[in-house]
Design an enzyme around this catalytic site. Structure first.
Site, short mmCIF file in Angstrom:
data_model
loop_
_atom_site.label_atom_id
_atom_site.label_comp_id
_atom_site.label_asym_id
_atom_site.label_seq_id
_atom_site.Cartn_x
_atom_site.Cartn_y
_atom_site.Cartn_z
N HIS A 1 0.83 -1.21 0.00
CA HIS A 1 0.00 0.00 0.00
C HIS A 1 0.86 1.26 0.00
O HIS A 1 0.33 2.37 -0.08
CB HIS A 1 -1.00 0.00 1.16
CG HIS A 1 -0.41 0.14 2.53
ND1 HIS A 1 -0.08 -0.93 3.31
CD2 HIS A 1 -0.12 1.23 3.27
CE1 HIS A 1 0.39 -0.51 4.47
NE2 HIS A 1 0.38 0.81 4.48
N ASP B 1 0.89 -7.73 1.50
CA ASP B 1 1.18 -6.30 1.70
C ASP B 1 2.68 -6.03 1.71
O ASP B 1 3.24 -5.56 2.71
CB ASP B 1 0.53 -5.82 3.00
CG ASP B 1 0.43 -4.31 3.06
OD1 ASP B 1 0.73 -3.65 2.04
OD2 ASP B 1 0.07 -3.77 4.12
N SER C 1 4.61 4.70 9.76
CA SER C 1 5.49 3.57 10.09
C SER C 1 5.32 2.41 9.14
O SER C 1 6.05 1.42 9.24
CB SER C 1 5.23 3.11 11.53
OG SER C 1 3.91 2.60 11.65
#
Length: 986
Positions: free
Chosen positions: A130, A161, A243
């Protein structure tokens, strides 16, 4: 081009509302952020990235500041941990990126995240999917020593991811590069870890935690991208926005997991992606071999043994699985099986997976290994279904083939084949043309994303290729039938008439992802076909059933429906499309009067629908600067219908008069009622402070005693003989800060107010109006006496206007455009420049200016007690005024200003920002104009959005050179090369 902008203000980081379990949202940079490196930009879609699929140009943003999760500071680390952190931080980078357009599950956005070097020699950085984005990506990374370089995507996993970025190692000159070794096998329960990254927008943050679980199912983040078919690692670290992509390291300095998501409800819980599949992908890239990814289009979920027993797992198989996998506490269970996929009708939801190709299997990683190595081949699965063994043989598909890597842009919208991600989210077949950017001609109602195109112009469009071929054959300005569905409701087929715009967006462009360069290759694939010549049409107006009033049967032939589409956002207007009704005031010439809430400016496409049958193009003839109406024109020679010019009253309707209200309600149905004029009074439409936009000023508004008036934004007040006494118009007001919705006011406007303008237009003359650039408010005689108005003037007011004993006070003076940087304006030049040479004035007065607080008595010897009496300014270059100022009566000669200067006539699209001269609404709401380069809008995912160049900003200099005008600005930016940083003063 890259920008560096001087901005002042507090750093407000916006976050989107999240579900209880969610990854840190991609956070757009706020318009008042300040960065050491080139920052600046505001709206070429500069809107919050949490807003899904927003329009191309959007100027308003929320200023809400969400609370940040408290950072968990690492305890006093041992010398061993300190040495490890010192090594690790050199490998960690801060990633600043944009997804430049909406694609698949992701809206266009600008954000920042973290990554870490995994191959220093080749220049590979591991981060989240993402972050790498499914669509077009632009970004750069900053190393620990503040060196920076551009990054390019080389891989983003279709499901999991993680993604890999490439950078040029030679660009980093002042620090040695080293790779952080990846060891997924070292992730174990109880291991102490550190999350090292760009947490909550900080340059570097080190958060501590302990791994508590290795078998958590992938978290669901609601609509949009979510990982699945993998386990996640759980720990307590309380990381937050920025983060994403941080390495999770152990005390030996090995990366054991990848930070991916966390809870947003205050719980200090984070979710890390295991590194088995990222390590495999990296090794394939290093060896130069394709990264094969297989699928049977089934989502599996890890269920504990007790739930598996309830699903039918037999004791024998449970015992066998526990013996084979003594550390496992559950098995894989089919959660979603996509229709028409390889497993459809073979695997059922609730099936418990036992074997694949004859081997017992209880882990996602093993399933991935088998599927990835059998793309294009068959696999055999043994599942337990209700206590029965079921063995099936399935074809393994190519996961990359059902993950879109290209899109086409046409008529303002963007499209690609439906992705596996979207299909899995809604449990639908992986097929169809998905609207990833519902804009331009393809802006549909009720939802901004999630549409699937079924057919265009009566031709089926099952795939992107079929859609492209159909769109190639459609002419500019054509109106075609389109059918479409929403992914949430495939049972409902929507049908509408689509107006195809191929003139504002003339190119049909195909973009294909290039994983070698990390860019997208754009190709123009079809030129727009010219519009077909308009043809004469015949129609009859519908007849009202049993009309209550005979006049209503005739007036319906004077109403036409107006559709206005704005391809570029200008002048702070919030919407790209408006629909309403206008009144035909000259059928022979095709002249129609309509509210400026429907037609706000002339950079637009207007269509007029006559008798609910004939659709004609129209153009703007005149925009009134103050009175909230526009006059447009269609070609009457193409209309064979009994259109009737409305009969217009030449006398002003009075308070208490009986009238017939005829209007169009929210369903665009005509409604009527006999009513009474309750009030005619001077009103002030509230200004929209966040984004100045057109509003009516200095007007007498009519209200009536019927509930229909609040439901109808368009209509007329009609006398018994069918004469139109007033228009019923929509007036655009302020945006409600709580609901974030625009407030519309529905008020009447007496017909004598526009008759002089209409008379000029009928003769072929476009009125060149002049105005006093002031905003007035009515004051009563009690106030006037206190402010210094004499009894003599009070008596004259009473005699002149028996119904309204009022005068007008100057409430606000517009700011005039300064003529040069050396002569900045503090307010409007005709109203307040000082001229102390006048011997009859004190230091607070001037013979050529009005000031805020002045009371108008006369203009050109006419006593001003009605708003309509201010109309004398329209045809006068100057006015002789008698005023009261601070209790003293003064005589002034006040110049008026031309209105040709108030309309936007040029716009510049630059780095995603829409720039133009400050429009009239800006000058009404500001005391000083800093330059003629005003930021009117911006788009998501653009450099302007990334660097915080916000709507309502003024650009005053480029690279230290003053750019007072658009021409000067254009001259300075022309020499800036692509990829080169430059400075803006804002």
């Amino acid at each position: 081009m890259k920008m560096s902008q001087k901005l002042n203000g507090k750093n407000k980081r916006k976050q989107s509302p999240n579900a209880s379990v969610e990854r840190p949202a991609k956070q757009p940079k706020p318009p008042n952020c300040s960065y050491v490196k080139d920052d600046s930009a505001s709206e070429h879609d500069m809107a919050s990235s949490s807003v899904r699929g927003a329009q191309i140009y959007d100027g308003l943003e929320s200023d809400d500041e969400d609370k940040m999760l408290p950072l968990v500071a690492a305890a006093a680390d041992t010398a061993e941990w300190q040495a490890t952190i010192e090594r690790v931080v050199r490998n960690v980078v801060s990633i600043h990126f944009c997804q430049t357009c909406s694609f698949d599950t992701d809206a266009a956005c600008s954000s920042e995240a973290t990554g870490f070097v995994v191959d220093a020699e080749r220049g590979y950085i591991l981060t989240n999917r993402h972050v790498v984005c499914a669509g077009p990506f632009w970004g750069y990374c900053i190393f620990d020593n503040h060196e920076e370089c551009d990054v390019y995507p080389v891989y983003r996993d279709p499901i999991h991811d993680f993604g890999i970025l490439r950078f040029d190692p030679k660009a980093i000159k002042y620090m040695p590069l080293a790779a952080l070794p990846i060891r997924p096998d070292l992730a174990k329960v109880g291991v102490e870890i550190r999350v090292v990254g760009n947490d909550a927008g900080e340059k570097l943050s080190i958060l501590s935690g302990v791994i508590s679980r290795l078998d958590r199912n992938a978290p669901e983040y609601g609509e949009g991208y979510s990982d699945f078919n993998t386990n996640y690692i759980q720990a307590a670290a309380a990381a937050s926005g920025g983060s994403s992509g941080s390495p999770v390291v152990n005390v030996d300095g090995y990366a054991v997991a990848l930070q991916a998501g966390g809870r947003s409800d205050g719980a200090a819980t984070d979710y890390f992606l295991p590194l088995d599949r990222p390590l495999r992908a990296l090794q394939c890239i290093q060896k130069g071999i394709p990264i094969s990814r297989g699928t049977i289009q089934t989502q599996w979920i890890l269920r504990p043994f007790d739930e598996c027993r309830r699903l039918g797992l037999t004791p024998e198989w449970e015992a066998a699985m526990r013996r084979a996998f003594p550390k496992e506490t559950g098995l894989l269970v089919a959660e979603i099986v996509l229709p028409e996929g390889p497993a459809d009708s073979s695997i059922k939801e609730g099936d418990v997976l036992i074997k694949v190709n004859g081997e017992l299997l209880a882990k996602f990683i093993c399933l991935d290994d088998i599927l990835d190595s059998h793309v294009g081949q068959k696999v055999t699965l043994l599942v337990q279904r209700g206590g029965e063994d079921v063995e099936v043989e399935l074809d393994v598909g190519d996961l990359h083939a059902i993950t879109p890597d290209r899109f086409v842009t046409v008529a303002g919208g963007s499209f690609h084949n439906l992705s596996y991600q979207q299909a899995r989210l809604y449990g639908i077949p992986v097929q169809g043309v998905y609207v990833c950017e519902a804009a331009g001609s393809f802006r549909f109602e009720s939802a901004e994303y999630g549409w699937l195109i079924e057919s265009v112009d009566q031709k089926k469009t099952p795939s992107l290729d079929a859609f492209i071929e159909v769109m190639k054959g459609i002419r500019d300005r054509a109106r075609v039938v389109i059918t479409y569905k929403h992914v949430r409701d495939l049972h409902t087929v929507n049908t509408r008439i689509l107006y195809v715009d191929r003139h504002w967006t003339s190119k049909m462009r195909l973009a294909i992802r290039n994983d070698t360069t990390g860019l997208w290759d754009f190709t123009d694939i079809a030129e727009a076909l010219p519009a077909a010549p308009p043809m004469p049409r015949t129609a009859q107006f519908p007849q009202l059933d049993n009309p209550l009033f005979a006049a209503a049967a005739d007036i319906i032939r004077s109403f036409v429906r107006i559709n206005c589409s704005m391809p570029v956002k200008l002048d702070g207007f919030p919407q790209p499309k408006k629909v309403g009704f206008g009144l035909v005031v000259d059928a022979d010439q095709g002249l129609v009067i309509v509210s400026r809430a429907i037609v706000p400016y002339d950079l637009c496409d207007i269509s007029v629908t006559i008798a609910d049958s004939i659709i004609m193009d129209a153009k703007v003839v005149f925009l009134h600067p103050l009175a909230n109406y526009a006059i447009i024109k269609y070609d009457p020679s193409l209309v064979n219908a009994p259109v009737r010019s409305a009969k217009l009253s030449t006398s002003t309707i009075k308070q208490g008069a009986a009238t017939i209200f005829i209007g169009y309600n929210q369903n665009q149905r005509i409604v009527m009622a006999k009513t009474t004029v309750t009030d005619i009074t001077s009103v002030a439409i509230p200004a929209n402070a966040a984004a100045p936009r057109y509003r009516a000023l200095n007007l007498d508004a009519i209200t009536v005693d019927t509930g229909l008036s609040a439901q109808c934004g368009n209509g007329v007040l009609l006398s018994e003989d069918g004469t139109v006494e007033a228009l019923w118009l929509t007036y655009m007001g302020e945006r409600n800060p709580n609901s974030n919705k625009d407030t519309d006011y529905h008020l009447g406007f007496a017909t004598p107010g526009f008759l002089p303008i209409l008379s000029q237009i009928r003769t072929g003359t476009i009125p060149d109006l002049r105005i006093l650039n002031i905003e007035t408010q009515a004051i009563q005689m009690a106030q006037a006496r206190i402010m210094g108005v004499s009894d003599e003037w009070v008596d004259r007011v009473a005699a002149s206007n028996p119904a309204r004993h009022q005068l007008f006070m100057v409430r606000k003076i517009d700011c005039a455009m300064p003529t040069s940087p050396s002569s900045p304006s503090t307010s409007s030049s005709p109203t307040n420049p000082k001229d102390d040479s006048d011997p009859d004035s004190d230091s607070d007065s001037d013979s050529k200016s009005l000031q805020e607080g002045d009371i108008l008595l006369t203009l050109n010897s006419t006593l001003i007690t009605r708003v309509s009496e201010l109309d004398i300014m329209y045809t006068s270059t100057s006015l002789a005024a008698t005023i009261i100022r601070r209790g003293r009566q003064l005589s002034l000669t006040i110049p008026t200003i031309p209105t040709t200067d108030l309309h936007t006539t040029h716009a510049l699209l630059f780095c995603g920002a829409v720039l133009h001269r400050p429009h009239h609404a800006v000058r009404q709401q500001i005391s000083k104009l800093h330059s003629e380069v005003y930021v009117g809008a911006r788009s998501r995912g653009s450099p302007a959005y990334m660097y915080g160049l916000a709507p309502t900003n003024f650009i005053t200099a480029v690279n230290g050179v003053s750019t007072f005008t658009l021409t000067e600005f254009l001259k300075e930016i022309t020499g800036i090369k692509d990829g080169e940083y430059f400075r803006l003063r804002v």
